[in-house]
Write a protein that holds these residues in place. Structure first.
Motif, PDB file in Angstrom:
ATOM      1  N   ASP A  82      50.152  43.397  40.378  1.00  0.00           N
ATOM      2  CA  ASP A  82      49.559  44.702  40.090  1.00  0.00           C
ATOM      3  C   ASP A  82      48.039  44.594  39.913  1.00  0.00           C
ATOM      4  OD1 ASP A  82      51.941  46.104  40.218  1.00  0.00           O
ATOM      5  OD2 ASP A  82      52.395  45.807  38.094  1.00  0.00           O
ATOM      6  N   ARG A  85      46.420  44.208  43.334  1.00  0.00           N
ATOM      7  CA  ARG A  85      46.491  45.480  44.059  1.00  0.00           C
ATOM      8  C   ARG A  85      45.424  46.452  43.562  1.00  0.00           C
ATOM      9  NH1 ARG A  85      51.596  49.625  43.703  1.00  0.00           N
ATOM     10  NH2 ARG A  85      50.723  51.312  44.989  1.00  0.00           N
ATOM     11  N   ALA A  86      45.269  46.547  42.221  1.00  0.00           N
ATOM     12  CA  ALA A  86      44.245  47.434  41.668  1.00  0.00           C
ATOM     13  C   ALA A  86      42.847  46.956  42.044  1.00  0.00           C
ATOM     14  CB  ALA A  86      44.386  47.508  40.147  1.00  0.00           C
ATOM     15  N   GLU A  89      42.449  47.619  46.007  1.00  0.00           N
ATOM     16  CA  GLU A  89      42.449  49.030  46.394  1.00  0.00           C
ATOM     17  C   GLU A  89      41.473  49.870  45.589  1.00  0.00           C
ATOM     18  OE1 GLU A  89      46.426  50.503  46.204  1.00  0.00           O
ATOM     19  OE2 GLU A  89      47.244  49.010  47.627  1.00  0.00           O
ATOM     20  N   THR A  92      43.765  52.801  39.900  1.00  0.00           N
ATOM     21  CA  THR A  92      44.666  52.447  38.806  1.00  0.00           C
ATOM     22  C   THR A  92      46.085  52.245  39.319  1.00  0.00           C
ATOM     23  OG1 THR A  92      43.331  53.630  37.182  1.00  0.00           O
ATOM     24  CG2 THR A  92      45.625  53.217  36.607  1.00  0.00           C
ATOM     25  N   VAL A  93      46.737  51.201  38.822  1.00  0.00           N
ATOM     26  CA  VAL A  93      48.116  50.875  39.207  1.00  0.00           C
ATOM     27  C   VAL A  93      48.950  50.797  37.934  1.00  0.00           C
ATOM     28  CG1 VAL A  93      49.631  49.136  40.228  1.00  0.00           C
ATOM     29  CG2 VAL A  93      47.410  49.630  41.284  1.00  0.00           C
ATOM     30  N   ARG A  94      50.113  51.473  37.965  1.00  0.00           N
ATOM     31  CA  ARG A  94      51.045  51.431  36.834  1.00  0.00           C
ATOM     32  C   ARG A  94      52.335  50.761  37.272  1.00  0.00           C
ATOM     33  NH1 ARG A  94      48.193  56.133  36.108  1.00  0.00           N
ATOM     34  NH2 ARG A  94      47.436  56.499  33.976  1.00  0.00           N
ATOM     35  N   SER A  95      52.872  49.909  36.420  1.00  0.00           N
ATOM     36  CA  SER A  95      54.117  49.224  36.762  1.00  0.00           C
ATOM     37  C   SER A  95      55.253  50.234  36.834  1.00  0.00           C
ATOM     38  CB  SER A  95      54.429  48.144  35.721  1.00  0.00           C
ATOM     39  OG  SER A  95      54.543  48.717  34.430  1.00  0.00           O
ATOM     40  N   THR A 109      49.495  49.037  32.670  1.00  0.00           N
ATOM     41  CA  THR A 109      48.598  49.902  33.421  1.00  0.00           C
ATOM     42  C   THR A 109      47.331  49.117  33.734  1.00  0.00           C
ATOM     43  OG1 THR A 109      49.448  51.816  32.204  1.00  0.00           O
ATOM     44  CG2 THR A 109      47.419  52.116  33.484  1.00  0.00           C
TER      45      THR A 109
END
Length: 526
Positions: A82, A85-86, A89, A92-95, A109
């Protein structure tokens, strides 16, 4: 995140501007953790394509997940997908599934941290993230959030969105002291874009009630509430920044004093894509804090006034000794009085320095240069020699309790070198004081190019006894006299630095106009 700067320098491949951005962000890290009710960890991308933790904050309003510090450790394998990826990209990435940590379900998060720089009159976001924030929220309780907790988390989301957009912190915001600054649970007011209160915590309402506001805050324009409070200027002290704070239009902090109560208010404007979302206004009853600060200021002023008066008294004593020395007929008595005058003057220099600053540590380089110049000029004036004192190295900051015996000891050594270290017919001499400072030891060598030590070695006069007592007794150090190769004498002093103060971290006292000897007391000796 007190050690964050060291970790940034050690692990992060960032320039100075990005490091300063992260240091500004770290100043509000506790606020972010309290609003999000989550553990926060700040990660930087390292040169070997890993992520290393450079900062960590635990929420003050919720149990922490991390009982051990993560700072300095590399990214855990379970978080890395995660985080990468954040980072790649830039969003914000959330599991999607609970992130289990020590058998506790958590929500992970990941928010990329972008900086911004001013280009052509406007701020432009950096192309790539400069760091990563991970939020670890405990999901174990399972209860419904209160309205306050829901509002806190909404405020946290708005701030993290601004972090992702490179809009928080605001680098153009004026600097202000964080001491006594309000925290999330001291009192929080949420304003809409029109400045109307949409939420006020119980502590915020209590703080406003103490100022004299008796109604409900929600639904009221905070600027109008502030106007009601400042109508009676006999009871209210108003700062010019108050209108900017209560409207939420500027990231500023101000104090409101009313009826013996002081409330500190700090505004944090919220915006997204150039559109105002409103603001967060933090409130805190800082009456006790301000009283303590005022007491400290008063005590500091009293201490500095005492040092000033002691200096004046010592200066007067030195002047009286000088007058008496001029009137005595015995050369031995005159010499004793002049030596006593120089000793008193060297103590007065220390008190003069302490009376000019706000710290009980003094810049001993300034003190010693004044003492050395005074000692050599007075002593050389008696014999007609031209003595060139020279300081090599730096003493740094020395606490006042060590500064007085150290200055006295060095005054004796320099005076002795000038008066007794050179032949009577010598027209020029040199006294060098070499200083080396380490974490454990202060090493001082007093070297002259005079006639050297006598065959009988070091004498046992009053000056020598004073120096030994000061160095070995007061300072807990050692002293040794040795002949200098090529002629002259070297005195080696070694003093343990038990006070643990370095020149780069101590607040040094300011010595205005300290470029000459200690000024003489104006006393009429006629």
């Amino acid at each position: 995140m007190s050690s964050m700067s060291n970790h940034l320098l050690r692990h992060g491949a960032l320039d100075e501007a990005d490091r300063e951005w992260l240091m500004l962000l770290s100043a509000d890290s506790q606020l972010l953790a309290d609003l999000a009710t989550a553990d926060l960890v700040l990660w930087v991308h390292t040169r070997d394509d890993n992520f290393t933790a450079v900062g960590q904050v635990r929420p003050s309003s919720a149990p922490t997940l991390f009982y051990r510090d993560l700072v300095g450790q590399q990214m855990r394998e379970q978080w890395e997908p995660d985080v990468r990826r954040a980072f790649e990209e830039g969003r914000t990435v959330r599991s999607t599934e609970p992130d289990w940590f020590d058998e506790i379900p958590t929500q992970l998060t990941v928010t990329p941290v972008f900086s911004s720089r001013r280009v052509g009159g406007k701020r432009v976001r950096s192309e790539r993230p400069i760091a990563i924030y991970t939020r670890h929220t405990n999901l174990l309780s399972g209860r419904h959030l209160t309205r306050q907790e829901h509002t806190f988390r909404e405020c946290a989301e708005d701030l993290f969105d601004m972090i992702e957009a490179g809009e928080f912190p605001d680098p153009d915001a004026p600097e202000f002291s964080r001491r006594g600054a309000p925290r999330a649970h001291d009192g929080l007011i949420r304003l809409n874009p029109e400045g109307v209160v949409t939420f006020a915590s119980a502590n915020a309402l209590s703080a406003m009630n103490k100022l004299g506001f008796g109604g409900e805050l929600e639904g009221e324009a905070l600027s109008e509430v502030a106007s009601q409070l400042i109508d009676d200027k006999r009871h209210v002290s108003v700062d010019e920044a108050l209108p900017l704070v209560v409207t939420g239009r500027a990231p500023w902090m101000t104090d409101v004093d009313s009826r013996g109560v002081t409330v500190t208010m700090r505004a944090i404007p919220l915006h997204r894509d150039g559109q105002r979302l409103g603001a967060i206004v933090l409130c805190r009853d800082t009456t006790d804090v301000r009283h303590q600060q005022q007491e400290l200021i008063t005590k500091d002023a009293t201490i500095r006034e005492i040092h000033h008066r002691v200096k004046n008294n010592l200066q007067t004593v030195a002047a009286l000794l000088r007058i008496q020395a001029r009137r005595v007929r015995s050369d031995e008595a005159r010499e004793s009085l002049l030596q006593a005058m120089r000793r008193v003057s060297s103590i007065a220099v220390v008190h003069d320095t302490l009376s000019s600053g706000f710290s009980q540590s003094v810049d001993f380089d300034e003190v010693f240069l004044r003492v050395m110049k005074l000692a050599t000029e007075v002593a050389a004036g008696e014999g007609g020699q031209t003595i060139r004192p020279e300081l090599q190295g730096s003493f740094g900051a020395v606490p006042s309790e060590y500064a007085t015996p150290l200055s006295l000891a060095l005054t004796e050594l320099v005076t002795n070198a000038v008066e007794h270290g050179f032949d009577a017919g010598a027209t020029e001499g040199r006294v060098v004081v070499r200083v080396e400072r380490s974490e454990e030891m202060l090493s001082i060598d007093v070297v002259d190019n005079g006639k050297g030590m006598s065959e009988s070695g070091v004498g046992n006069g009053l000056g020598t006894q004073i120096v030994r007592t000061l160095v070995e007794g007061e300072l807990g150090g050692s002293i040794m006299w040795t002949p200098t190769p090529g002629g002259g004498t070297t005195v080696e002093i070694r003093v343990p630095r038990r006070w643990g103060v370095s020149a780069t971290t101590a607040q040094l006292a300011v010595v205005p106009g300290a470029d000459g000897p200690f000024p003489e007391q104006s006393v009429d000796d006629e």
